[in-house]
Design an enzyme around this catalytic site. Structure first.
Site, PDB file in Angstrom:
ATOM      1  N   HIS A 160       0.867  -1.181   0.000  1.00 27.44           N
ATOM      2  CA  HIS A 160       0.000   0.000   0.000  1.00 27.44           C
ATOM      3  C   HIS A 160       0.898   1.224   0.000  1.00 27.44           C
ATOM      4  O   HIS A 160       1.699   1.421   0.907  1.00 27.44           O
ATOM      5  CB  HIS A 160      -0.919   0.013   1.229  1.00 27.44           C
ATOM      6  CG  HIS A 160      -1.892   1.162   1.210  1.00 27.44           C
ATOM      7  ND1 HIS A 160      -3.142   1.060   0.654  1.00 27.44           N
ATOM      8  CD2 HIS A 160      -1.779   2.440   1.650  1.00 27.44           C
ATOM      9  CE1 HIS A 160      -3.769   2.215   0.761  1.00 27.44           C
ATOM     10  NE2 HIS A 160      -2.960   3.077   1.365  1.00 27.44           N
ATOM     11  N   CYS A 161       0.768   2.043  -1.023  1.00 27.27           N
ATOM     12  CA  CYS A 161       1.645   3.204  -1.187  1.00 27.27           C
ATOM     13  C   CYS A 161       0.933   4.474  -0.724  1.00 27.27           C
ATOM     14  O   CYS A 161      -0.089   4.865  -1.300  1.00 27.27           O
ATOM     15  CB  CYS A 161       2.055   3.351  -2.656  1.00 27.27           C
ATOM     16  SG  CYS A 161       3.109   4.792  -2.954  1.00 27.27           S
TER      17      CYS A 161
END
EC number: 2.3.1.225
Length: 412
Positions: free
Chosen positions: A128-129
């Site tokens: 998850h960025c």
């Protein structure tokens, strides 16, 4: 029809909300500042548009900006792709090889993982960025990696513009003495005849933009090489970690297993084409994948089940002896706890004296584990897992991690 239109509008508004997060705000601010300053420096001071080189340079700067934003917004809004809610394999017998997600009320397809931030099971989840405020996964992996390549290239071009602007504007204004250097910012420039004087404010803005460009080049460039490393092996960051744990598990128990990563097709070019295609759409449906000839669709999920069982076996029961409010850097838990908080986005969990925790890993000052819940919470699929200060718990005098009752609690 009106209801359907309202649902579509609501979903679009929900996607637009992704922009209102610290990650996209910072990323877009850096892109905007570097691009705008590079264009201004080129037109006004360094390379005016009345020359062929200046026109080509201007077009290249615009091109970098458009390509960077195109891939950035696609990575954000296309998203990674999600496993349908309540998903089950077509062959019911394959359920035994898969993990069940209580939050999505379905089984986790091969290569998928549940994201706490997105609250969905993500296809081929890499991570998850926060910079795109979305997961990097199956559908947007190519867009995300292209952004990681284009951003440093655009920043290198911008950095060269900043350096040449400062050099050409200050060169004739510097007089060297024996013990000092004098810079006259008011002297008129006689070579390019700029539209406006290169003032101290312009110098400071250009120098600041140069720092942003160089910092972005280094940071984002490193991320690009990390992503390409896993792509050329047809892995994700999560799967690389699973593979390492598989090797550790086999070595720890001295088994005769020969673990083969199932998705490496044996050729870097074949692995590359699994992510990058001319159409921009990656190969596959996000559920079934081409695998190594000695493996099957569930080779990795079976290994995950083994690691999960091993994790339960090796977990240790702790009892909470001190309340904790779930703060990231708690002030009242000691200086070492405050300054050595885990550098991760994984959550911290609140603790109340008397509760029970099954810890699975930790550092000298922090621990990570699952809180034992009551029956109602367990049936509702609630799961409380995260970091907490080590000083707030003490190890139980008896080892009940293998006790059947406790095993059921942990599985819940």
């Amino acid at each position: 029809m009106n209801i359907l239109s309202a649902i579509i509008v609501f979903e679009n508004l929900h996607e637009v909300k992704r922009l209102f997060h610290w990650g996209p705000i910072i990323a877009l601010t850096v892109i905007g500042m570097c691009s705008s300053m590079a264009i201004l420096d080129s037109i006004i001071w360094y390379w005016p548009l009345d020359t062929t080189g200046g026109s080509i340079n201007f077009i290249m700067l615009i091109n970098w900006t458009v390509l960077i934003l195109y891939n950035y917004f696609n990575a954000m809004f296309v998203g990674p792709g999600y496993i349908p809610l309540e998903w089950k394999p077509e062959n019911q017998q394959d359920i035994m090889y898969l993990q069940f997600c209580r939050l999505c009320q379905g089984y986790k397809a091969p290569r998928s993982h549940h994201c706490r931030k997105c609250n969905r099971c993500v296809m081929k989840m890499d991570h998850h960025c926060p910079w795109i405020n979305n997961c990097c996964g199956h559908l947007n992996h190519a867009y995300f990696t292209s952004f990681l390549l284009l951003a440093p290239l655009g920043c290198i071009h911008a950095a060269l513009i900043f350096i040449m602007t400062m050099y050409t504007q200050l060169y004739d204004r510097i007089s060297f003495g024996w013990s000092s250097v004098k810079i006259d910012m008011s002297a008129a420039r006689h070579i390019h005849h700029p539209i406006m004087p290169f003032s101290i404010a312009a110098f400071a803005a250009t120098l600041f933009a140069l720092g942003l460009a160089l910092g972005t080049t280094i940071a984002v460039g490193m991320l690009f090489f990390i992503q390409m490393k896993v792509i050329l092996r047809n892995k994700t960051s999560v799967e690389a970690w699973i593979e390492e744990k598989a090797k550790d598990r086999i070595q720890y128990y001295q088994t005769c297993e020969d673990f083969i990563f199932p998705y490496d097709l044996g050729s870097r070019w074949k692995n590359f084409k699994q992510v990058f295609t001319w159409s921009g759409t990656p190969l596959g449906d996000g559920i079934e994948w081409p695998v190594h000839e000695k493996c099957n669709q569930y080779t990795l999920t079976i290994e995950q089940l083994k690691q999960k069982h091993d994790k339960r076996q090796r977990s240790v029961e702790y009892r909470v002896v001190e309340d904790y409010n779930g703060a990231c850097c708690p002030l009242g838990k000691g200086l070492n706890t405050f300054f050595r908080t885990p550098c991760t986005e994984e959550p911290r969990i609140k603790l109340t004296k008397g509760e029970t925790i099954f810890a699975t890993r930790g550092t000298k000052w922090w621990m990570y584990g699952d809180k034992v819940l009551n029956e109602e919470q367990a049936k509702a699929g609630v799961q409380i897992r995260g970091w907490f200060p080590r000083r707030c718990v003490e190890k139980c005098h008896y080892d009940s991690a293998n006790n059947s009752t406790n095993e059921e609690k942990k599985e819940q």
